[in-house]
Design an enzyme around this catalytic site. Structure first.
Site, PDB file in Angstrom:
ATOM      1  N   ASP A 254      26.507  29.617  35.955  1.00 34.51           N
ATOM      2  CA  ASP A 254      27.300  30.628  35.271  1.00 34.51           C
ATOM      3  C   ASP A 254      28.776  30.267  35.200  1.00 34.51           C
ATOM      4  OD1 ASP A 254      25.129  32.147  34.742  1.00 34.51           O
ATOM      5  OD2 ASP A 254      25.527  33.705  36.222  1.00 34.51           O
TER       6      ASP A 254
ATOM      7  N   ASP B 276      45.474  46.107  45.574  1.00 38.12           N
ATOM      8  CA  ASP B 276      45.717  44.675  45.496  1.00 38.12           C
ATOM      9  C   ASP B 276      46.147  44.246  44.095  1.00 38.12           C
ATOM     10  OD1 ASP B 276      44.953  44.628  48.113  1.00 38.12           O
ATOM     11  OD2 ASP B 276      42.896  43.976  47.711  1.00 38.12           O
ATOM     12  N   GLY B 277      45.721  44.972  43.070  1.00 36.48           N
ATOM     13  CA  GLY B 277      46.083  44.609  41.710  1.00 36.48           C
ATOM     14  C   GLY B 277      47.577  44.662  41.450  1.00 36.48           C
TER      15      GLY B 277
ATOM     16  N   THR C 286      38.958  35.729  49.661  1.00 33.66           N
ATOM     17  CA  THR C 286      38.348  37.012  50.017  1.00 33.66           C
ATOM     18  C   THR C 286      38.098  37.883  48.790  1.00 33.66           C
ATOM     19  OG1 THR C 286      40.581  37.871  50.456  1.00 33.66           O
ATOM     20  CG2 THR C 286      39.316  37.060  52.334  1.00 33.66           C
TER      21      THR C 286
ATOM     22  N   TYR D 103      36.790  37.158  44.459  1.00 36.96           N
ATOM     23  CA  TYR D 103      35.596  36.749  43.717  1.00 36.96           C
ATOM     24  C   TYR D 103      34.850  35.628  44.442  1.00 36.96           C
ATOM     25  CZ  TYR D 103      32.871  35.864  39.416  1.00 36.96           C
ATOM     26  OH  TYR D 103      31.868  35.732  38.489  1.00 36.96           O
TER      27      TYR D 103
ATOM     28  N   ASN E 157      45.162  34.502  42.983  1.00 35.24           N
ATOM     29  CA  ASN E 157      43.789  34.574  43.482  1.00 35.24           C
ATOM     30  C   ASN E 157      42.948  33.385  43.032  1.00 35.24           C
ATOM     31  OD1 ASN E 157      43.720  36.736  45.194  1.00 35.24           O
ATOM     32  ND2 ASN E 157      42.686  38.118  43.787  1.00 35.24           N
TER      33      ASN E 157
END
Length: 450
Positions: free
Chosen positions: A323, A223-224, A334, A336, A293
Site C-alpha cells: 500500500d 498534536d495537530g 509514535t 502513523y 512527523n
C-alpha cells in the site's frame, strides 16, 4: 545543519547579540558570518586537503592552544561548513555541491527565531551536546508571541481569550494570530474582548511571512497544532510551548490550568527543551518541505499495489510493493508509523525510520537508518499506476514516472519546551496517551507451609 554544510569550531567566538549560535562547549560552534573569509573563498577544496595543506602558524601560546584544542574536538568524518542561518537556509541546502557521505545526522541549529537559543553547557567538550543538558535561554527578552488555536473547537474560545488577555495586558507582548482566528464570530460578538482583539496582529498562511519576527509559539489544542506550527516555519523555528487542549495530546505536555506559572517560567529562561528533528523533503517539481512527523507515499485511489523503488545514498536497496511506505522522524514514530508496526523511538535519537504499509511480503520489516543518509523514492519502471505523496498529512500530490522524492534530515529542528524533562515527558505520553504496556498485574505465588 544540512549534511553538506557542517563545520568544526574555528575562529573567534561571535557576539551573542548578533544572532549567532552560542557555543555548546568551551570551543563552540560558529556561524558562517563569524568565520574568517578564507574558509569561504575555496569551497571546492576538500576538508582534509585544507587541514593538511595549511597548518596553524605560531601567534603566541594562547592562540596556538586554541587552534590545537579545536582540532582535537573534530570527529572522524565531520564535515567543515556550518549551515548558514536565517533567510539563506534554502539557498544553502539546495546548493549543488557534492554530498558528504557521513552517517551521523547534521548538527541542529541552536538558534530558534530572532531571540532564543540553547543555554551553553560549559562542561560539554564534544561536538554534539548531551540532550539532557539542552536548556533554553534568551539573548533578549521575548516580545512577539504567536498563539495557534485549534480551529472549529468552541471549547477553546475562552482559554484563547484568557491567554491573549494575559499576554497583552500583564506581559505587554505583541500577540500574533491567524486572521481566520481573529475573525471568529464568537470573538467578534464579545465586546469585553474587543480592546484585546484590536491589538492582535494577524497573518494569513501562504501570504504573510512571519518567520523572522516570532520569538515564541504557544499552541492551544492537540498534536495537530504543533504540526501546523512546524509547517509555518520552513527555516529556523522559535521555541514551541504546547498546551494539552485536544484529543490525544502526545506532543502537548502542559496543562492549561497553570498556564500563567508555566509561561512565566519560559519567559525567565532555562527551560528544558527537546529538539525534534525534521525531514527536508525535495520533490523534483521544485517543492521543498520540512516535515515533523512523516512523509507518506501510497497508492492513492488506485486498486493496484504501489510499486516504488527505495534508494539510500544513491544505491537501490529495495522495491516496496504494497500500500505504500512511510519515512518518518523519531517524533513521527509514535504516529502513523506506530500504527503500521514500527518501533517507537525517542525524539532525541538521530535516525530516520522506513516503514512499509501493508507490504505484500512476509519478510519486509521496518528499518531504522542513520540520520545523515539521503533517501530517494521513485516509481518503479514496471509500476502499473502512479503514487501519491503527503507531508505530515498535508499538501498531497501525485507522483508520476520520472519524478523522485529526496529525503534527509534537516538542520532546523522544532525546539519543543518540556514540562518536566525530555525523558519523563516522553514516557508520560506513552503511558497516558497510548497506554503503553498496560496489563493486569500477575499475582505472586503463595508459599505453602508444611
Amino acid at each position: 545543519m544540512e549534511n553538506s554544510e557542517t563545520s568544526p569550531p574555528s575562529g573567534p567566538l561571535a557576539e551573542p547579540d548578533k544572532g549567532v549560535v552560542r557555543p555548546s562547549g568551551p570551543l563552540g560552534q560558529l556561524s558562517e558570518s563569524a568565520r574568517p573569509s578564507k574558509h569561504r573563498e575555496h569551497p571546492t577544496k576538500s576538508p582534509r586537503r585544507r587541514r593538511e595543506g595549511k597548518r596553524p602558524q605560531r601567534r603566541g601560546d594562547g592562540h596556538e592552544q586554541l587552534l590545537r584544542g579545536t582540532e582535537r574536538r573534530w570527529l572522524p568524518g565531520q564535515p567543515e561548513h556550518l549551515e548558514p542561518s536565517g533567510s539563506a537556509s534554502d539557498t544553502a541546502e539546495s546548493s549543488p555541491k557534492r554530498r558528504a557521505h557521513f552517517l551521523h545526522g547534521p548538527y541542529p541549529a541552536t538558534h530558534f527565531g530572532p531571540k532564543a537559543c540553547i543555554l551553553p553547557n560549559p562542561t560539554s567538550v564534544m561536538h554534539i551536546q548531551d540532550p539532557a543538558s539542552q536548556r533554553l535561554t534568551w539573548n533578549k527578552p521575548p516580545v512577539n508571541v504567536l498563539v495557534i488555536r485549534k480551529i472549529r473547537d468552541e471549547s477553546l474560545v475562552e482559554p484563547f481569550k484568557e491567554l491573549c488577555r494575559f499576554l497583552v495586558e500583564e506581559k505587554q507582548m505583541m500577540v500574533y494570530v491567524e486572521r481566520r482566528v481573529a475573525d471568529d464570530a464568537t470573538l467578534s460578538k464579545d465586546e469585553a474582548f474587543g480592546s484585546i482583539r484590536n491589538q492582535l496582529c494577524t497573518f494569513r498562511e501562504g501570504y504573510d511571512d512571519i518567520s523572522d519576527c516570532i520569538d515564541l509559539i504557544i499552541c492551544l489544542g492537540g498534536d495537530g497544532t504543533l504540526l501546523y506550527a512546524s509547517s509555518l516555519f520552513q527555516g529556523s523555528v522559535p521555541p514551541v510551548m504546547a498546551f494539552h487542549l485536544g484529543s490525544l495530546g502526545f506532543l502537548t505536555p502542559f496543562k492549561f490550568e497553570s498556564y500563567k506559572t508555566e509561561v512565566d517560567k519560559v519567559f525567565e529562561g532555562n527551560a528544558a527543551i527537546t529538539l525534534r528533528s525534521r525531514l527536508k523533503v525535495k520533490v523534483v517539481k521544485d517543492l521543498l518541505q520540512r516535515v515533523l512527523n512523516e512523509v507518506v507515499v501510497d497508492r492513492g485511489p488506485s486498486s493496484y499495489l504501489s510499486n516504488v523503488d527505495l534508494y539510500l545514498n544513491g544505491r537501490l536497496i529495495t522495491s516496496v510493493q504494497g500500500d505504500g511506505v512511510i519515512v518518518s522522524t523519531p517524533t513521527g514514530s509514535t504516529a502513523y508509523a506506530a500504527a503500521a508496526g514500527a518501533s517507537m523511538i525517542h525524539p532525541n535519537v538521530p535516525a530516520i525510520m522506513v516503514t512499509p504499509i501493508c507490504p505484500h511480503s512476509l519478510s519486509f520489516r521496518p528499518i531504522v537508518v542513520p540520520a545523515g543518509v539521503e533517501l530517494m523514492i521513485t516509481l518503479s519502471p514496471d509500476a502499473r499506476n502512479t503514487a501519491w505523496v503527503s507531508f505530515d498529512g498535508r499538501k498531497r500530490q501525485e507522483i508520476q514516472h520520472g519524478d523522485c522524492i529526496k529525503i534527509t534530515t534537516s538542520c532546523y529542528p522544532v525546539p519543543s519546551i518540556c514540562c518536566h524533562d525530555l525523558v519523563y515527558d516522553w514516557f508520560e505520553s506513552l503511558a497516558q496517551c497510548l497506554h503503553w504496556n498496560v496489563r493486569k498485574r500477575q499475582a505472586r505465588l503463595c508459599v505453602a507451609e508444611d
